[in-house]
Design a protein around this motif. Structure first.
Motif, PDB file in Angstrom:
ATOM      1  N   ARG A 102      -7.941   6.082   6.850  1.00 20.68           N
ATOM      2  CA  ARG A 102      -8.115   5.775   8.240  1.00 20.68           C
ATOM      3  C   ARG A 102      -7.259   5.895   9.161  1.00 20.68           C
ATOM      4  O   ARG A 102      -7.182   6.239  10.285  1.00 20.68           O
ATOM      5  N   ALA A 103      -5.817   5.528   8.427  1.00 19.16           N
ATOM      6  CA  ALA A 103      -4.626   5.683   9.386  1.00 19.16           C
ATOM      7  C   ALA A 103      -4.313   7.136   9.733  1.00 19.16           C
ATOM      8  O   ALA A 103      -4.097   7.642  10.705  1.00 19.16           O
ATOM      9  N   HIS A 104      -4.464   8.217   8.747  1.00 17.61           N
ATOM     10  CA  HIS A 104      -4.378   9.530   8.895  1.00 17.61           C
ATOM     11  C   HIS A 104      -5.310  10.079   9.779  1.00 17.61           C
ATOM     12  O   HIS A 104      -5.062  10.977  10.782  1.00 17.61           O
ATOM     13  N   SER A 105      -6.548   9.785   9.808  1.00 19.77           N
ATOM     14  CA  SER A 105      -7.735  10.437  10.663  1.00 19.77           C
ATOM     15  C   SER A 105      -7.382  10.148  11.997  1.00 19.77           C
ATOM     16  O   SER A 105      -7.685  10.822  13.036  1.00 19.77           O
ATOM     17  N   ASN A 106      -6.627   9.096  12.449  1.00 18.83           N
ATOM     18  CA  ASN A 106      -6.208   8.649  13.760  1.00 18.83           C
ATOM     19  C   ASN A 106      -4.614   9.101  14.098  1.00 18.83           C
ATOM     20  O   ASN A 106      -4.201   8.700  15.244  1.00 18.83           O
ATOM     21  N   GLY A 107      -3.955   9.936  13.284  1.00 15.82           N
ATOM     22  CA  GLY A 107      -2.774  10.376  13.448  1.00 15.82           C
ATOM     23  C   GLY A 107      -1.725   9.317  13.228  1.00 15.82           C
ATOM     24  O   GLY A 107      -0.589   9.506  13.881  1.00 15.82           O
ATOM     25  N   HIS A 108      -2.000   8.341  12.789  1.00 17.43           N
ATOM     26  CA  HIS A 108      -0.945   7.096  12.428  1.00 17.43           C
ATOM     27  C   HIS A 108      -0.416   7.012  11.098  1.00 17.43           C
ATOM     28  O   HIS A 108      -0.944   7.994  10.148  1.00 17.43           O
ATOM     29  N   THR A 109       0.706   6.293  10.751  1.00 21.30           N
ATOM     30  CA  THR A 109       1.379   6.268   9.553  1.00 21.30           C
ATOM     31  C   THR A 109       0.855   4.991   8.824  1.00 21.30           C
ATOM     32  O   THR A 109       0.805   3.864   9.554  1.00 21.30           O
ATOM     33  N   ILE A 110       0.945   5.108   7.624  1.00 21.41           N
ATOM     34  CA  ILE A 110       1.038   3.611   6.938  1.00 21.41           C
ATOM     35  C   ILE A 110       2.150   3.690   5.908  1.00 21.41           C
ATOM     36  O   ILE A 110       2.537   4.481   5.280  1.00 21.41           O
ATOM     37  N   TYR A 111       2.744   2.265   6.186  1.00 20.41           N
ATOM     38  CA  TYR A 111       3.796   2.045   5.232  1.00 20.41           C
ATOM     39  C   TYR A 111       3.392   0.847   4.204  1.00 20.41           C
ATOM     40  O   TYR A 111       2.725   0.269   4.556  1.00 20.41           O
ATOM     41  N   ALA A 112       4.129   1.040   3.079  1.00 20.70           N
ATOM     42  CA  ALA A 112       3.970  -0.336   2.283  1.00 20.70           C
ATOM     43  C   ALA A 112       5.195  -0.565   1.459  1.00 20.70           C
ATOM     44  O   ALA A 112       6.261   0.212   1.441  1.00 20.70           O
ATOM     45  N   GLY A 113       5.255  -2.173   1.004  1.00 19.77           N
ATOM     46  CA  GLY A 113       6.612  -2.460   0.555  1.00 19.77           C
ATOM     47  C   GLY A 113       6.172  -3.016  -0.714  1.00 19.77           C
ATOM     48  O   GLY A 113       4.925  -3.570  -0.941  1.00 19.77           O
ATOM     49  N   THR A 114       6.813  -2.823  -1.882  1.00 19.55           N
ATOM     50  CA  THR A 114       6.293  -3.526  -3.221  1.00 19.55           C
ATOM     51  C   THR A 114       6.852  -4.911  -3.455  1.00 19.55           C
ATOM     52  O   THR A 114       7.510  -5.396  -2.595  1.00 19.55           O
ATOM     53  N   THR A 115       6.437  -5.617  -4.425  1.00 15.31           N
ATOM     54  CA  THR A 115       6.904  -6.716  -4.762  1.00 15.31           C
ATOM     55  C   THR A 115       7.470  -6.726  -6.203  1.00 15.31           C
ATOM     56  O   THR A 115       7.429  -5.582  -6.669  1.00 15.31           O
ATOM     57  N   GLY A 116       8.089  -7.688  -6.541  1.00 12.57           N
ATOM     58  CA  GLY A 116       8.794  -7.707  -7.926  1.00 12.57           C
ATOM     59  C   GLY A 116       7.624  -7.534  -9.050  1.00 12.57           C
ATOM     60  O   GLY A 116       8.097  -6.971 -10.064  1.00 12.57           O
ATOM     61  N   ASP A 117       6.471  -7.854  -8.916  1.00  8.06           N
ATOM     62  CA  ASP A 117       5.360  -7.591 -10.155  1.00  8.06           C
ATOM     63  C   ASP A 117       5.126  -5.904 -10.083  1.00  8.06           C
ATOM     64  O   ASP A 117       4.207  -5.563  -9.501  1.00  8.06           O
ATOM     65  N   THR A 118       5.718  -5.279 -11.044  1.00 12.54           N
ATOM     66  CA  THR A 118       5.712  -3.909 -11.066  1.00 12.54           C
ATOM     67  C   THR A 118       4.585  -3.127 -11.859  1.00 12.54           C
ATOM     68  O   THR A 118       4.176  -2.199 -12.063  1.00 12.54           O
ATOM     69  N   ASN A 119       4.311  -4.268 -13.236  1.00 13.65           N
ATOM     70  CA  ASN A 119       3.575  -3.770 -14.347  1.00 13.65           C
ATOM     71  C   ASN A 119       2.094  -2.996 -13.783  1.00 13.65           C
ATOM     72  O   ASN A 119       1.963  -2.117 -13.973  1.00 13.65           O
ATOM     73  N   HIS A 120       0.971  -3.856 -13.164  1.00 10.54           N
ATOM     74  CA  HIS A 120      -0.156  -3.164 -12.656  1.00 10.54           C
ATOM     75  C   HIS A 120       0.219  -2.315 -11.285  1.00 10.54           C
ATOM     76  O   HIS A 120      -0.666  -1.366 -11.220  1.00 10.54           O
ATOM     77  N   LEU A 121       1.111  -2.668 -10.589  1.00 14.53           N
ATOM     78  CA  LEU A 121       1.508  -1.793  -9.469  1.00 14.53           C
ATOM     79  C   LEU A 121       1.529  -0.262  -9.885  1.00 14.53           C
ATOM     80  O   LEU A 121       0.977   0.650  -9.444  1.00 14.53           O
ATOM     81  N   TYR A 122       2.411  -0.123 -10.935  1.00 15.09           N
ATOM     82  CA  TYR A 122       2.864   1.327 -11.459  1.00 15.09           C
ATOM     83  C   TYR A 122       1.430   1.762 -12.144  1.00 15.09           C
ATOM     84  O   TYR A 122       1.431   3.065 -11.857  1.00 15.09           O
ATOM     85  N   GLN A 123       0.720   1.046 -12.691  1.00 15.53           N
ATOM     86  CA  GLN A 123      -0.457   1.695 -13.132  1.00 15.53           C
ATOM     87  C   GLN A 123      -1.243   2.308 -11.928  1.00 15.53           C
ATOM     88  O   GLN A 123      -1.760   3.381 -12.001  1.00 15.53           O
TER      89      GLN A 123
END
Length: 192
Positions: A102-123
């Motif tokens: 959705r962001a890219h279809s409109n020429g926009h950027t998407i940013y994301a920041g992690t939290t300390g809980d990386t176990n399922h995030l890395y998966q």
């Protein structure tokens, strides 16, 4: 962002409790709109920063386990967007591709920041569910836990080359921050 007069909207659950009332008061003060309240607990995170600038995060999920975006809400996401606390929103994070598309279809950027809980995030990252993400922010401890590599540049290269993230920014406390992309590596020092 709202304090810099950027139109800002919050998507998420805000509980009918003290943390929720603090958040809503701040949103009203800064002209932030939000999409819904709930009668459950507000999810909160405690961020501790040591003298060198390193941070650690502990979180209480509250209603975050239940949060999903509807198709109607996705249609409303037509600007640059930031997803904060990756690792805290399991229904949203199981597939961020609609948000990224959705962001890219409109020429926009998407940013994301992690939290300390990386176990399922890395998966999720390894499964390519964040492929195409424009910017992923994390600190050096999160990057090393996530990638199981001691060298931050190698961590960033793995996330870019193997997981399809366009730019990885790893903060290093007093050491500044490093941005790794497909063809470039930049380091910014913390000025005193």
């Amino acid at each position: 962002m709202a304090q810099k007069e950027v139109e800002t909207k919050f998507y998420g659950y805000i509980g009918d409790d003290y943390p929720g009332s603090v958040i809503i008061k701040d949103f009203v003060k800064n002209n932030v709109t939000w999409n819904q309240n709930c009668h459950e607990s507000t999810g909160i995170s405690l961020v501790l920063v040591d003298q060198s600038g390193e941070r650690s995060v502990t979180s209480y999920q509250g209603m975050n386990d239940e949060f999903e975006l509807s198709a109607a809400e996705l249609e409303d996401l037509d600007n640059d967007m930031a997803v904060c606390g990756l690792g805290l929103l399991p229904h949203l994070e199981t597939d961020l591709k609609p948000l990224i598309a959705r962001a890219h279809s409109n020429g926009h950027t998407i940013y994301a920041g992690t939290t300390g809980d990386t176990n399922h995030l890395y998966q999720f990252i390894k499964e390519g569910k964040y492929s195409g993400l424009d910017f992923l922010f994390m600190n050096n401890l999160e990057a090393q836990r996530l990638c199981q590599l001691p060298n931050l540049i190698d961590c960033g290269k793995e996330l870019v080359n193997e997981c399809g993230i366009k730019n990885v920014i790893i903060t290093e406390g007093e050491g500044g921050a490093t941005m790794i992309s497909q063809n470039d590596i930049y380091h910014a020092c913390r000025c005193k």
